[in-house]
Design a protein around this motif. Structure first.
Motif, mmCIF file in Angstrom:
data_model
loop_
_atom_site.group_PDB
_atom_site.id
_atom_site.type_symbol
_atom_site.label_atom_id
_atom_site.label_comp_id
_atom_site.label_asym_id
_atom_site.label_seq_id
_atom_site.Cartn_x
_atom_site.Cartn_y
_atom_site.Cartn_z
ATOM 1 N N MET A 77 0.827 -1.215 0.000
ATOM 2 C CA MET A 77 0.000 0.000 0.000
ATOM 3 C C MET A 77 0.854 1.253 0.000
ATOM 4 N N MET A 78 2.043 1.152 0.665
ATOM 5 C CA MET A 78 2.919 2.312 0.702
ATOM 6 C C MET A 78 3.429 2.678 -0.693
ATOM 7 N N SER A 79 3.635 1.624 -1.506
ATOM 8 C CA SER A 79 4.124 1.904 -2.850
ATOM 9 C C SER A 79 3.110 2.636 -3.686
ATOM 10 N N GLU A 80 1.838 2.367 -3.385
ATOM 11 C CA GLU A 80 0.796 3.050 -4.155
ATOM 12 C C GLU A 80 0.749 4.539 -3.837
ATOM 13 N N PHE A 81 1.110 4.901 -2.589
ATOM 14 C CA PHE A 81 1.040 6.316 -2.214
ATOM 15 C C PHE A 81 2.368 7.032 -2.403
ATOM 16 N N ALA A 82 3.454 6.262 -2.534
ATOM 17 C CA ALA A 82 4.757 6.906 -2.686
ATOM 18 C C ALA A 82 4.920 7.551 -4.057
ATOM 19 N N ALA A 83 4.448 6.867 -5.062
ATOM 20 C CA ALA A 83 4.606 7.385 -6.419
ATOM 21 C C ALA A 83 3.823 8.661 -6.659
ATOM 22 N N PRO A 84 2.553 8.758 -6.245
ATOM 23 C CA PRO A 84 1.801 9.986 -6.482
ATOM 24 C C PRO A 84 2.331 11.179 -5.713
ATOM 25 N N LYS A 106 -7.334 9.742 -4.296
ATOM 26 C CA LYS A 106 -8.263 8.657 -3.999
ATOM 27 C C LYS A 106 -7.651 7.291 -4.279
ATOM 28 N N SER A 107 -7.070 7.086 -5.443
ATOM 29 C CA SER A 107 -6.528 5.764 -5.763
ATOM 30 C C SER A 107 -5.425 5.882 -6.800
ATOM 31 N N HIS A 108 -4.663 4.776 -6.947
ATOM 32 C CA HIS A 108 -3.544 4.720 -7.888
ATOM 33 C C HIS A 108 -3.591 3.377 -8.603
ATOM 34 N N TYR A 113 -6.233 8.771 -9.458
ATOM 35 C CA TYR A 113 -7.603 9.287 -9.459
ATOM 36 C C TYR A 113 -7.769 10.200 -8.260
ATOM 37 N N VAL A 114 -8.285 11.402 -8.502
ATOM 38 C CA VAL A 114 -8.440 12.407 -7.455
ATOM 39 C C VAL A 114 -9.857 12.943 -7.480
ATOM 40 N N THR A 116 -20.853 18.238 -4.870
ATOM 41 C CA THR A 116 -20.900 17.324 -6.012
ATOM 42 C C THR A 116 -19.588 16.557 -6.077
ATOM 43 N N LEU A 117 -19.717 15.233 -6.209
ATOM 44 C CA LEU A 117 -18.521 14.400 -6.292
ATOM 45 C C LEU A 117 -17.988 14.424 -7.730
ATOM 46 N N LYS A 118 -16.830 15.002 -7.887
ATOM 47 C CA LYS A 118 -16.216 15.109 -9.213
ATOM 48 C C LYS A 118 -14.882 14.380 -9.181
ATOM 49 N N MET A 119 -14.845 13.179 -9.799
ATOM 50 C CA MET A 119 -13.636 12.378 -9.852
ATOM 51 C C MET A 119 -12.899 12.658 -11.168
ATOM 52 N N LEU A 120 -11.587 12.835 -11.068
ATOM 53 C CA LEU A 120 -10.758 13.124 -12.230
ATOM 54 C C LEU A 120 -9.605 12.140 -12.299
ATOM 55 N N SER A 121 -9.223 11.806 -13.527
ATOM 56 C CA SER A 121 -8.108 10.893 -13.752
ATOM 57 C C SER A 121 -6.968 11.660 -14.425
ATOM 58 N N THR A 122 -5.742 11.327 -14.011
ATOM 59 C CA THR A 122 -4.577 11.980 -14.606
ATOM 60 C C THR A 122 -3.393 11.031 -14.583
#
Length: 657
Positions: free
Chosen positions: A1-8, A24-26, A32-33, A41-47
């Protein structure tokens, strides 16, 4: 899980991400943020991890006011921006800079100049900038090259000379190969004397038959050790043409009016064209040859000449045309002196020119005089060159201009030099003198052209000059004898030119003129008939060529069986088509050379009869460049390598090394 948050974490270093978006997720390379400004309003964006441009576009589109306010506050308070100064980040940036430097160094090694390219660039510099061959041995030059290319060496003088010789040989081969596809050529020739040495210069000119663009090249500037006799000139000319294989392609040779050149072509030139291209007999008079070298003949050379004639030794040279600008120069430099037969003009001329000459002599003898002129007039006077008339006109015109715009300043200069001032009558005479000579100077500029000038310019230029001189006669009070003398000189020296069919065809086949230059009806009719007859001959020749080509085609049995004898190639009315093309050409208002592509027969006449140029100025320009190469400080440069350097520079735009 740490690797997923380290990169962003690296991605969220951008100032606008943590303030406006919540991670939010990787997944793989995407994150995804959620936009905080869009709540509730929930507005999810991908980058992407390495690009956040779409997040910034979202802010600019949906929340522009908030974004602009945040940017303004951030600029006013730079301390609000959090900067990662950890040791890990510093090491990362340092490593990145080191990698970039190493990559740049490797790129320079891989894509840097080779030793051959460095040698070629040095050789280009020596040739084009007319540098001494010893430059490659100068410490400062060696230091410059090795500082720019540390891993390369500077070629030696011996290697430089070898490279120049190879280039020269390649240039000569390329020129000779190119001339094989050219049908018509024109050459100019002249003799140049400098530093007690004589050189025979030759240039060549032709027209590209596709683009109709004038092309030029230098053929020689060889040392001329013999006496400047007519047979020596003929021998050198024929040898130069033979070296490039163009003896049968040269339509005309342009030279000055020197007695040796005139005699050369009178004895060894094309006899059929002698009546056309030979100048008027006055050109061969002692007066017209006043500035030419005197030809001495001793008994030994006379006996050698008799021996050659006994052996039927004969040169074969093309047609000859004297330089039109040189002929025009003779008119204003010598024929204009006939105006001195009028006492009032003679008195005014000598009085005015004496004051001008005194002013010019003062400038030649004293640097202080030039400084006085600059302080009083804020300009420099032009000192004339005795060998070329136009420089005298320019010098007189400068005095006239200053007398009109800075009369007090010119008067002050004359008083400081203790010279007589110009009275108003002489100032008026200077104005009329320049009014007469200005059209002549303009005509000289036109005839001395090269790239966009053709021998067809000669007759229209003379007609226009004659018209302009006649039109200003009623405005003159003091210089009327000068106009009469110049007009008489034009009529005398150019009379035979208006009888030349070659020159008439050259003028009428130029779209810029057509028949507009023909002021008299009989000349217009003569020009029209000449063009028509030549077009008919060309059309008939082309028709015969096409029929010969068709008869040479071998048909198979089936094609021969179904031929039915229906070919009408032998019944083509080419006379009617020629007349139609002639009328369309003469009625067209297009003055560009491109319009000749619509009239193929006129185009053929143009290429053949306008290959020549009216002046030998190109070879004089070649000598001018040679003067910058053969300087007194380069006394060790031998004749052969001087010619190589000069021709390589002159032909740099034509020859691909």
């Amino acid at each position: 899980m740490m690797s997923e948050f380290a990169a962003p974490k690296i991605v969220f270093e951008a100032w606008y991400l943590k303030e406006f978006f919540e991670f939010k997720s990787h997944i793989n390379k995407n994150i995804y943020v959620q936009c905080k400004l869009c709540l509730p309003t929930l507005k999810m964006l991908s980058t992407a991890m390495n690009s956040t441009s779409n997040l910034k576009k979202h802010l600019e589109k949906m929340h522009p006011s908030t974004l602009s306010k945040f940017q303004k506050d951030n600029e006013l308070n730079p301390r609000k921006r959090k900067v990662d100064t950890s040791a890990e980040e510093v090491n990362r940036q340092t490593k990145k800079i080191h990698i970039c430097k190493e990559s740049a160094s490797n790129s320079a090694c891989i894509f840097g100049l080779t030793q051959g390219k460095v040698d070629a660039l040095i050789t280009d510099f020596i040739i084009e900038d007319m540098q001494s061959l010893n430059v490659v041995e100068q410490p400062a030059f060696v230091k410059l090259i090795q500082s720019l290319q540390p891993s390369k060496t500077v070629l030696s003088k011996k290697s430089l000379v070898s490279t120049i010789e190879k280039r020269y040989s390649a240039m000569c081969r390329n020129l000779a190969a190119h001339f094989t596809s050219v049908r018509y050529l024109c050459t100019t020739a002249d003799i140049w004397s400098t530093h007690n040495l004589s050189f025979f210069g030759t240039t060549v000119h032709w027209i590209d038959e596709i683009s109709l663009v004038r092309k030029s090249a230098a053929l020689s500037c060889t040392r001329f050790k013999d006496q400047h006799t007519f047979d020596a000139v003929a021998s050198v000319l024929e040898q130069i043409h033979a070296n490039f294989g163009i003896n049968d392609k040269v339509q005309m040779i342009i030279t000055d009016n020197g007695s040796n050149f005139i005699k050369t072509f009178r004895l060894h030139g094309d006899p059929e064209s002698s009546s056309v291209v030979n100048p008027d007999k006055t050109l061969n008079s002692d007066r017209s040859e006043e500035n030419e070298e005197v030809e001495f003949t001793d008994m030994q050379s006379a006996m050698q000449l008799e021996s050659r004639n006994a052996d039927n030794f004969q040169y074969s040279l093309p047609a000859h045309k004297p330089c039109a600008s040189h002929t025009l120069n003779l008119i204003v430099a010598q024929d204009a002196s006939n105006a001195m037969t009028v006492p009032s003009y003679k008195k005014m001329y000598f009085s005015t020119m004496a004051k001008c000459s005194a002013l010019w002599n003062k400038l030649n003898r004293s640097i202080h005089a030039a400084e006085v002129v600059w302080d009083e007039l804020h300009t420099c006077l032009i000192v004339p060159n005795v060998t070329w008339w136009k420089s005298q006109y320019e010098a007189v015109d400068k005095v006239r201009l200053l007398s009109a715009t800075c009369e007090n300043g010119l008067r002050s200069v004359c008083e400081k030099f203790k010279l007589p001032v110009f009275p108003q009558t002489e100032i008026n005479f200077l104005g009329e003198y320049c009014m007469v000579m200005k059209p002549v100077a303009n005509a000289l500029d036109i005839l001395q052209g090269e790239k966009n000038c053709y021998i067809g310019f000669l007759l229209p230029t003379i007609v226009s000059l004659r018209y302009r001189l006649q039109s200003i006669r009623h405005d003159l009070k003091l210089a009327n004898p000068l106009v009469d003398a110049v007009l008489k000189g034009i009529e005398t020296r150019f009379a035979s030119s208006f009888e030349s069919e070659e020159l008439i065809l050259a003028a009428v086949s130029l779209p810029q003129f057509r028949l507009r230059w023909c002021m008299e009806e009989h000349i217009k009719q003569k020009a029209r008939n000449l063009l028509k007859n030549h077009m008919i001959q060309l059309s008939a020749t082309q028709d015969e060529t096409e029929k010969t080509t068709e008869s040479a085609v071998v048909l198979d049995d089936q094609e021969d069986f179904f031929s039915f004898g229906s070919s009408n190639s032998g019944n083509v009315d080419y006379v009617g088509s020629v007349l139609q093309q002639l009328e369309l050409y003469l009625c067209s208002s297009d003055k560009s050379l491109d319009c000749l592509k619509t009239f193929p027969l006129v185009k053929e006449v143009f290429i053949k009869h306008n290959t020549a140029i009216p002046s030998s100025a190109p070879v004089e320009r070649l000598f001018s460049v040679g003067g910058h190469i053969l300087t007194p400080g380069r006394s060790h440069l031998d004749d052969e390598h001087f010619e190589m350097l000069l021709l390589l520079r002159a032909n740099k735009t034509f020859v691909n090394y």
